[in-house]
Design an enzyme around this catalytic site. Structure first.
Site, PDB file in Angstrom:
ATOM      1  N   HIS A  60      -8.051  17.328  32.862  1.00 40.80           N
ATOM      2  CA  HIS A  60      -8.749  18.475  32.274  1.00 40.80           C
ATOM      3  C   HIS A  60     -10.243  18.246  32.402  1.00 40.80           C
ATOM      4  O   HIS A  60     -10.717  17.113  32.278  1.00 40.80           O
ATOM      5  CB  HIS A  60      -8.382  18.613  30.785  1.00 40.80           C
ATOM      6  CG  HIS A  60      -8.692  19.954  30.242  1.00 40.80           C
ATOM      7  ND1 HIS A  60      -9.933  20.310  29.805  1.00 40.80           N
ATOM      8  CD2 HIS A  60      -7.917  21.053  30.097  1.00 40.80           C
ATOM      9  CE1 HIS A  60      -9.910  21.567  29.399  1.00 40.80           C
ATOM     10  NE2 HIS A  60      -8.709  22.041  29.571  1.00 40.80           N
ATOM     11  N   ASP A  93      -0.413  22.668  30.039  1.00 39.33           N
ATOM     12  CA  ASP A  93       0.500  23.238  31.034  1.00 39.33           C
ATOM     13  C   ASP A  93       1.651  22.319  31.365  1.00 39.33           C
ATOM     14  O   ASP A  93       2.614  22.721  32.019  1.00 39.33           O
ATOM     15  CB  ASP A  93      -0.274  23.563  32.322  1.00 39.33           C
ATOM     16  CG  ASP A  93      -1.308  24.631  32.057  1.00 39.33           C
ATOM     17  OD1 ASP A  93      -2.508  24.358  32.203  1.00 39.33           O
ATOM     18  OD2 ASP A  93      -0.908  25.732  31.640  1.00 39.33           O
TER      19      ASP A  93
HETATM   20  C1  SDX Z   1      -6.121  24.755  32.170  1.00 35.37           C
HETATM   21  O1  SDX Z   1     -10.942  24.655  31.363  1.00 35.37           O
HETATM   22  C2  SDX Z   1      -9.972  24.911  30.510  1.00 35.37           C
HETATM   23  O2  SDX Z   1     -10.170  24.898  29.304  1.00 35.37           O
HETATM   24  C3  SDX Z   1      -8.668  25.286  31.132  1.00 35.37           C
HETATM   25  C4  SDX Z   1      -7.479  25.398  30.183  1.00 35.37           C
HETATM   26  C5  SDX Z   1      -7.627  26.577  29.264  1.00 35.37           C
HETATM   27  O3  SDX Z   1      -6.994  26.564  28.208  1.00 35.37           O
HETATM   28  O4  SDX Z   1      -8.305  27.558  29.651  1.00 35.37           O
HETATM   29  O5  SDX Z   1      -7.356  24.222  29.409  1.00 35.37           O
HETATM   30  C6  SDX Z   1      -6.177  25.605  30.956  1.00 35.37           C
HETATM   31  O6  SDX Z   1      -6.515  25.200  33.210  1.00 35.37           O
HETATM   32  C7  SDX Z   1      -5.645  23.314  32.060  1.00 35.37           C
HETATM   33  C8  SDX Z   1      -5.766  22.535  33.408  1.00 35.37           C
HETATM   34  C9  SDX Z   1      -4.553  22.888  34.253  1.00 35.37           C
HETATM   35  N1  SDX Z   1      -4.699  22.365  35.609  1.00 35.37           N
HETATM   36  C10 SDX Z   1      -3.898  21.412  36.087  1.00 35.37           C
HETATM   37  O7  SDX Z   1      -3.058  20.800  35.412  1.00 35.37           O
HETATM   38  C11 SDX Z   1      -4.060  21.153  37.577  1.00 35.37           C
HETATM   39  C12 SDX Z   1      -4.164  19.631  37.815  1.00 35.37           C
HETATM   40  N2  SDX Z   1      -5.413  19.178  37.238  1.00 35.37           N
HETATM   41  C13 SDX Z   1      -6.545  19.065  38.171  1.00 35.37           C
HETATM   42  O8  SDX Z   1      -6.605  20.067  39.138  1.00 35.37           O
HETATM   43  C14 SDX Z   1      -7.845  18.763  37.432  1.00 35.37           C
HETATM   44  O9  SDX Z   1      -7.578  17.787  36.528  1.00 35.37           O
HETATM   45  C15 SDX Z   1      -8.589  19.891  36.731  1.00 35.37           C
HETATM   46  C16 SDX Z   1      -8.885  21.013  37.630  1.00 35.37           C
HETATM   47  C17 SDX Z   1      -7.810  20.382  35.556  1.00 35.37           C
HETATM   48  C18 SDX Z   1      -9.913  19.295  36.225  1.00 35.37           C
HETATM   49  O10 SDX Z   1     -10.600  18.917  37.331  1.00 35.37           O
HETATM   50  P1  SDX Z   1     -12.124  18.320  37.206  1.00 35.37           P
HETATM   51  O11 SDX Z   1     -12.581  18.231  35.829  1.00 35.37           O
HETATM   52  O12 SDX Z   1     -12.972  19.090  38.152  1.00 35.37           O
HETATM   53  O13 SDX Z   1     -11.911  16.858  37.628  1.00 35.37           O
HETATM   54  P2  SDX Z   1     -11.949  16.387  39.104  1.00 35.37           P
HETATM   55  O14 SDX Z   1     -11.175  17.339  39.967  1.00 35.37           O
HETATM   56  O15 SDX Z   1     -13.361  16.095  39.446  1.00 35.37           O
HETATM   57  O16 SDX Z   1     -11.099  15.041  39.031  1.00 35.37           O
HETATM   58  C19 SDX Z   1     -11.703  13.863  38.553  1.00 35.37           C
HETATM   59  C20 SDX Z   1     -10.942  12.765  39.271  1.00 35.37           C
HETATM   60  C21 SDX Z   1     -10.857  13.011  40.773  1.00 35.37           C
HETATM   61  O17 SDX Z   1     -10.816  11.747  41.404  1.00 35.37           O
HETATM   62  P3  SDX Z   1     -12.207  11.197  42.078  1.00 35.37           P
HETATM   63  O18 SDX Z   1     -12.652  12.287  43.078  1.00 35.37           O
HETATM   64  O19 SDX Z   1     -13.186  11.055  40.938  1.00 35.37           O
HETATM   65  O20 SDX Z   1     -11.806   9.909  42.745  1.00 35.37           O
HETATM   66  O21 SDX Z   1      -9.587  12.721  38.814  1.00 35.37           O
HETATM   67  C22 SDX Z   1      -8.709  13.056  39.883  1.00 35.37           C
HETATM   68  C23 SDX Z   1      -9.524  13.678  40.984  1.00 35.37           C
HETATM   69  O22 SDX Z   1      -8.976  13.381  42.250  1.00 35.37           O
HETATM   70  N3  SDX Z   1      -7.738  14.000  39.341  1.00 35.37           N
HETATM   71  C24 SDX Z   1      -6.426  13.935  39.542  1.00 35.37           C
HETATM   72  C25 SDX Z   1      -5.899  15.006  38.814  1.00 35.37           C
HETATM   73  N4  SDX Z   1      -6.878  15.672  38.222  1.00 35.37           N
HETATM   74  C26 SDX Z   1      -8.021  15.046  38.546  1.00 35.37           C
HETATM   75  N5  SDX Z   1      -5.658  13.096  40.280  1.00 35.37           N
HETATM   76  C27 SDX Z   1      -4.327  13.329  40.259  1.00 35.37           C
HETATM   77  N6  SDX Z   1      -3.732  14.353  39.575  1.00 35.37           N
HETATM   78  C28 SDX Z   1      -4.487  15.190  38.836  1.00 35.37           C
HETATM   79  N7  SDX Z   1      -3.909  16.167  38.148  1.00 35.37           N
END
Ligand code: SDX
Length: 429
Positions: A306, A364
């Site tokens: 998140h 989720d």
């Molecule tokens: C919702 O914003 C909100 O409030 C949203 C929400 C709401 O109520 O409105 O809470 C609802 O959207 C919840 C989130 C649902 N999404 C997912 O579950 C999809 C999977 N999650 C990722 O796509 C990700 O975690 C996000 C999009 C939710 C957050 O992404 P960020 O904050 O931009 O973090 P990032 O992509 O920069 O990741 C940081 C690191 C990265 O590694 P590095 O590049 O630093 O080496 O963590 C890794 C990412 O590769 N990473 C994951 C991961 N999520 C982040 N690795 C594996 N699996 C994951 N799910």
């Protein structure tokens, strides 16, 4: 308390930037005059360090795993409240008195029917259209049916449009579901409360009576509370930006639904369930964890991570409890997806990669299992998220419109494209 300004030194120039404090949470550096004073923009793609607005609606502490709606902890609202009183709280800032609650519930209940011609609007869609595509279209189309509540400068019209959307979006969502399975639409029933009415519109059929299961209705009501608002997330920011141009409320909420659809946002519940199905069995989990860690593999564990919660999503804990409640009520003992989910969560919470990246299950992760058990197809999961989030979008939209300092949102950029150059006739290229 006025805090000493931040001092930004650029070459031999020093610029003072005011520091503003909220009631709780991080202070902000006000950069409103930065470009005028320095000719520089700030640069923050994805807004990881940017507060886009001041708001009194929802507060999140990502490190402590805190979520407050108008100051009330989500745990208490989910435990003791119901969705419509949460709507009243988000919209008007206070929990309703008994009289206010009766009046608000009645106003919403009496707006649940949609214009009969909207039913014909649906017939233009293919039966296999994704329900989210139908929702984007039908909520946007509300502007074509409710012209008398599209003038955003009229507070009364803003209020009517708000009530209409909270009341009619569930009806449109149920119609989208019925249309996708070829069953007749079911009209709302005013004697039922919000969530029971939604379950009946989704699962009743004309050829037999339908009794709403009160445990499932309560569970769904709680799921709606958990999803109602969440500060300036992507879809809420979309609604605010659309609203800042003066677009009508129905168009703004349709824009929010479109943004929520993405798998990185509200579409994650659908994607998480598909992922659990793809993993299939507990013994295949390590293979997927390996892929999630692989920088060259775009695969991510859907339902994990998140932008704000760098600790457990407080909604996920409540969602997990609700999942078990629903499964036991339905007598579902050994749901293989739940076994995979529980083992995946256990492994991820002990794995160095996920601990280091602060990747915890988010709301989720469990919602999909619960909604599937309740009988909703995967394609309806994000639709239910949109039903719940409609009140949050509207509350945030109203707050923006009511702000006397409100202006159109218009970010700038760091341009790295071609400098100016002259046109070449095709023969000279
Ligand atoms: C919702 O914003 C909100 O409030 C949203 C929400 C709401 O109520 O409105 O809470 C609802 O959207 C919840 C989130 C649902 N999404 C997912 O579950 C999809 C999977 N999650 C990722 O796509 C990700 O975690 C996000 C999009 C939710 C957050 O992404 P960020 O904050 O931009 O973090 P990032 O992509 O920069 O990741 C940081 C690191 C990265 O590694 P590095 O590049 O630093 O080496 O963590 C890794 C990412 O590769 N990473 C994951 C991961 N999520 C982040 N690795 C594996 N699996 C994951 N799910």
């Amino acid at each position: 308390m006025v805090k000493a300004p931040a001092i930004l030194t650029i070459g031999d120039k020093k610029v003072e930037l005011p520091i503003k404090s909220g009631s709780i949470g991080p202070d902000v550096v006000d950069i409103g005059k930065l470009y005028g004073q320095t000719g520089l923009f700030t640069f923050d793609p994805g807004f990881t360090s940017t507060a886009s607005t001041e708001s009194k609606i929802t507060y999140i502490d990502g490190d402590q795993g805190v979520l407050l709606y108008r100051g009330y902890p989500i745990e208490q609202l989910a435990e003791h409240g119901d969705f419509l009183e949460t709507c009243h709280l988000l919209l008007y800032g206070e929990l309703p008195t008994a009289a206010q609650k009766a009046d608000f519930d009645n106003r919403v209940t009496r707006h649940t029917m949609v214009h009969e011609q909207m039913a014909r609007f649906f017939t233009g869609f293919r039966r296999d259209a994704h329900p989210m595509s139908v929702m984007v279209a039908s909520v946007g189309a509300m502007a074509a049916f409710y012209h008398d509540s599209t003038d955003i400068n009229d507070p009364l019209q803003r209020e009517i449009a708000s009530i209409r959307m909270i009341a009619k979006v569930p009806t449109l969502a149920a119609m989208a579901f019925k249309y996708s399975i070829g069953q007749p639409f079911v009209y709302p029933k005013n004697s039922l409360d919000y969530s029971a009415n939604f379950l009946r519109m989704c699962f009743a059929v004309p050829c037999e009576d339908y009794e709403v299961n009160p445990v499932l209705a309560r569970a769904l009501d709680r799921i709606f509370i958990l999803h109602a608002d969440h500060e300036q997330n992507a879809s809420t920011s979309t609604v605010r930006l659309a609203g800042s141009s003066g677009a009508n409320p129905f168009a703004c909420i349709a824009a929010g639904i479109a943004c929520l659809w993405g798998p990185a946002h509200g579409g994650a519940n659908e994607a998480a369930l598909k992922m659990l199905g793809e993993i299939g069995t507990v013994d295949r989990i390590p293979e997927f964890i390996k892929r999630a860690k692989d920088k060259n593999d775009p695969f991510r564990l859907m339902g994990f991570g998140h932008r704000v919660y760098k600790n457990y999503d407080p909604r996920a804990k409540i969602m997990q409890r609700t999942t078990h409640e629903v499964l036991s009520e339905l007598g579902i003992k050994d749901d293989p997806l739940l076994d995979v989910a529980m083992e995946l969560e256990r492994i991820a919470l002990h794995d160095d990669y996920f601990i280091e990246k602060k990747l915890y299950p988010n709301i989720d992760f469990y919602s999909g299992i619960t909604l599937k058990a309740m009988g909703f197809p995967t394609s309806m999961f994000t639709v239910l998220f949109a039903v719940a989030r409609t009140v949050g979008w509207i509350a945030q939209w109203k707050e923006m419109i009511d702000d006397p300092a409100q202006k159109i949102g218009r970010p700038r950029q760091l341009y790295t494209g071609a400098p100016q150059r002259d046109y070449l006739p095709v023969g000279n290229r």
